[in-house]
Design a protein around this motif. Structure first.
Motif, PDB file in Angstrom:
ATOM      1  N   ALA A  14      24.485  68.067  67.084  1.00  0.00           N
ATOM      2  CA  ALA A  14      25.997  68.426  67.652  1.00  0.00           C
ATOM      3  C   ALA A  14      27.140  67.743  67.027  1.00  0.00           C
ATOM      4  O   ALA A  14      28.265  68.072  67.388  1.00  0.00           O
ATOM      5  N   LYS A  15      26.816  66.781  66.252  1.00  0.00           N
ATOM      6  CA  LYS A  15      27.921  65.971  65.942  1.00  0.00           C
ATOM      7  C   LYS A  15      28.641  66.588  64.879  1.00  0.00           C
ATOM      8  O   LYS A  15      28.252  67.486  63.977  1.00  0.00           O
ATOM      9  N   ALA A  24      11.954  63.228  65.629  1.00  0.00           N
ATOM     10  CA  ALA A  24      13.011  63.562  66.448  1.00  0.00           C
ATOM     11  C   ALA A  24      12.861  64.924  66.698  1.00  0.00           C
ATOM     12  O   ALA A  24      13.372  65.727  67.635  1.00  0.00           O
ATOM     13  N   ASN A  40      12.324  65.922  73.649  1.00  0.00           N
ATOM     14  CA  ASN A  40      13.267  65.095  72.918  1.00  0.00           C
ATOM     15  C   ASN A  40      14.750  65.908  72.571  1.00  0.00           C
ATOM     16  O   ASN A  40      14.787  67.008  71.976  1.00  0.00           O
ATOM     17  N   GLN A  41      15.457  65.268  73.322  1.00  0.00           N
ATOM     18  CA  GLN A  41      16.866  65.978  73.255  1.00  0.00           C
ATOM     19  C   GLN A  41      17.290  65.313  71.894  1.00  0.00           C
ATOM     20  O   GLN A  41      18.780  65.619  71.863  1.00  0.00           O
ATOM     21  N   TYR A  42      17.058  64.646  71.270  1.00  0.00           N
ATOM     22  CA  TYR A  42      17.628  63.844  70.248  1.00  0.00           C
ATOM     23  C   TYR A  42      18.272  64.849  69.291  1.00  0.00           C
ATOM     24  O   TYR A  42      19.227  64.679  68.883  1.00  0.00           O
ATOM     25  N   GLU A  64      19.217  68.106  69.290  1.00  0.00           N
ATOM     26  CA  GLU A  64      20.527  68.477  69.773  1.00  0.00           C
ATOM     27  C   GLU A  64      21.639  67.439  69.785  1.00  0.00           C
ATOM     28  O   GLU A  64      22.771  68.154  69.328  1.00  0.00           O
ATOM     29  N   HIS A  65      21.489  66.347  70.136  1.00  0.00           N
ATOM     30  CA  HIS A  65      22.364  65.469  70.301  1.00  0.00           C
ATOM     31  C   HIS A  65      22.874  65.027  68.735  1.00  0.00           C
ATOM     32  O   HIS A  65      24.182  65.061  68.500  1.00  0.00           O
ATOM     33  N   VAL A  66      21.961  64.901  67.786  1.00  0.00           N
ATOM     34  CA  VAL A  66      22.688  64.347  66.672  1.00  0.00           C
ATOM     35  C   VAL A  66      23.058  65.683  65.788  1.00  0.00           C
ATOM     36  O   VAL A  66      24.042  65.768  64.871  1.00  0.00           O
ATOM     37  N   ARG A  95      18.179  59.634  60.915  1.00  0.00           N
ATOM     38  CA  ARG A  95      18.301  60.783  61.748  1.00  0.00           C
ATOM     39  C   ARG A  95      17.466  61.782  61.755  1.00  0.00           C
ATOM     40  O   ARG A  95      17.325  62.711  62.759  1.00  0.00           O
TER      41      ARG A  95
END
Lengths: 136, 344
Positions: free
Chosen positions: B343-344, B192, B335-337, B339-341, B187
């Protein structure tokens, strides 16, 4: 051992598992999306972002109560999609699409697209553009 | 007669005691999502109490076995690049299993970091299935009779997989990091955050094309992915003695017959190699480029980092010439990756 492993990779490929080593992905699919949570949404395209490292588009999806949510759908790199004949305007705002893919792990309205189908049944961004438009 | 009965009894007792030791064994099958056996899979059993790690590998029939595991609680795991992590916690190995019997745990593997997206490697496989074969002909040469490596080169996806699925013999600190990265499914990989990945150390191998421009004193790799370019000096200079660490290091090359031998040092320690493997600033990469013919470029890279690897690792890839291709602009801009990860 290495040869056997290489052989097992090829077997996996032949068996239909197309592996995307994280090494050559622009981020880790499994860290962001859940392969065990397939999702399918149908709605109207509101925006297309044809940008690296991954193209995206957004879809307004209405639920059974009439509530509309905007889904963020991730595609592959434009650099490869373009080489397959797809363009930034292959999908247009207002198009009705059905997206089959995998849910975002963070619970947001996001998905990694596996298949994108237009209302007339044509697939977009899968395979080459020429093959997907036989009638044109 | 009575002494015979006693002897038989003693033998039976000895046999029964032998069969009920303080250890047990564990066996099972390793198979994929199609229930086909998978050979050569490293399986680890970690004793939770002692921290001791025991290793086994699946056979050609996909079977593995641990003999003589001390009774206790174990974590059974398979951590590989090609598969999603398999971890079974709190697995009890009981003592006193009857002789010849073993506890059983089957391991089902699912495709690692799957390419379910409409892009990346699946699209690359699609692309390569439709591409014309590379042109045939002899290796082109420069006016001074050196092989001319110039051209737009693409790496067949099968080579990408084999080159980057290396599992080097690592020192413990690096092995621990690799396990952590495999467990969290990479991750935090640099890309990323739009930072370089494997192209840091493999400028001639990639998901996207690489264009080589060769002159007498300089070879330039124009890299479509993330990093724009890398220079290899062919003018006889040495590495500077005061190199500041960089993502791609400092490269000098010289000809050994028809092979261009590129020596690269001066790396920072930020990039990940072989997908999830760390390295230090001591990394030294020797890349041997050989244009086999007009359409094929062989890239053999040897990685040596005595602070990370127990022994050097060598990968071999054969790129194909793509004369119909040109470089696209790739700027990593959305690459929005992360912020997605995060945000978990």
């Amino acid at each position: 051992m290495r040869n056997n492993r290489a052989a097992s990779i090829l077997i996996a490929l032949l068996a239909g598992f197309v592996l995307a080593g994280p090494g050559q992905a622009h981020h880790s699919f499994s860290a962001e999306y859940d392969a065990d949570k397939p999702v399918e949404v149908t709605g109207t395209v509101t925006k297309v972002e044809w940008a690296n490292p991954h193209a995206r588009f957004y879809v307004d999806v209405k639920d059974e109560h009439g509530n509309v949510a905007n889904w963020n759908i991730e595609l592959g790199p434009p650099a490869i999609l373009q080489r397959l004949g797809w363009r930034h305007d292959s999908l247009k705002i207002g198009d009705q699409v059905t997206v089959a893919g995998y849910s975002a792990k963070d619970g947001s309205k996001g998905a990694n697209a596996k298949k994108v189908t237009l209302a007339d049944g044509r697939s977009v961004f899968a395979g080459s553009q020429a093959e997907s438009k036989p009638s044109q | 007669m009575r002494s015979l009965a006693i002897a038989i009894c003693l033998c039976w007792c000895a046999f029964a005691t032998y069969g009920q030791t303080g250890s047990g064994s564990l066996s099972g099958s390793v198979y994929n999502a199609d229930h086909a056996p998978v050979p050569n899979i490293p399986v680890e059993a970690k004793n939770v109490a002692t921290g001791n790690i025991y290793k086994a590998a699946s056979s050609t029939k996909g079977e593995y076995k641990f003999d003589q595991l001390a009774a206790g609680t174990y974590e059974i795991s398979v951590l590989m690049i090609l598969y999603r992590p398999f971890v079974r916690k709190d697995f009890r190995i009981a003592a006193g299993q009857p002789q010849g019997q073993s506890q059983h745990l089957d391991i089902q593997l699912s495709p690692g970091l799957t390419a379910t997206t409409l892009g990346e490697l699946p699209a690359l496989f699609e692309l390569f299935s439709k591409r014309p074969p590379p042109p045939k002909g002899p290796t082109p040469r420069t006016p001074d009779e050196k092989p001319d490596l110039s051209g737009v080169w693409m790496t067949p996806p099968s080579y990408l997989l084999s080159a980057f699925s290396q599992e080097p013999d690592l020192q413990p600190w690096a092995e621990a990091i690799v396990k952590e990265r495999l467990l969290n499914e990479a991750r935090d990989k640099p890309s990323a955050r739009c930072l370089p990945d494997n192209e840091s150390t493999e400028p001639f191998v990639g998901l996207l094309p690489v264009k080589i421009v060769q002159t007498r004193g300089l070879l330039v790799a124009l890299i479509e992915d993330v990093i724009a370019a890398h220079q290899v000096f062919l003018d006889g200079r040495s590495h500077p003695s005061d190199l500041e660490p960089t993502w791609m290091g400092h490269s000098v090359g010289k000809w050994d017959g028809d092979t261009l031998v590129i020596d690269t040092v001066g790396f920072n320690d930020k990039s990940w190699i072989f997908v999830v493997t760390p390295h230090t600033g001591m990394l030294h990469v020797v890349t041997r480029l050989r244009r086999l013919d007009l359409g094929h470029l062989q890239i053999e890279a040897t990685y040596d980092d005595p602070a990370t690897f127990n022994k050097p690792v060598t990968t071999t890839v054969v790129d194909v010439l793509a004369p119909d291709e040109e470089m696209d602009e790739v700027v990593c801009e959305n690459n929005q990756y992360t912020e997605h990860v995060n945000a978990k």
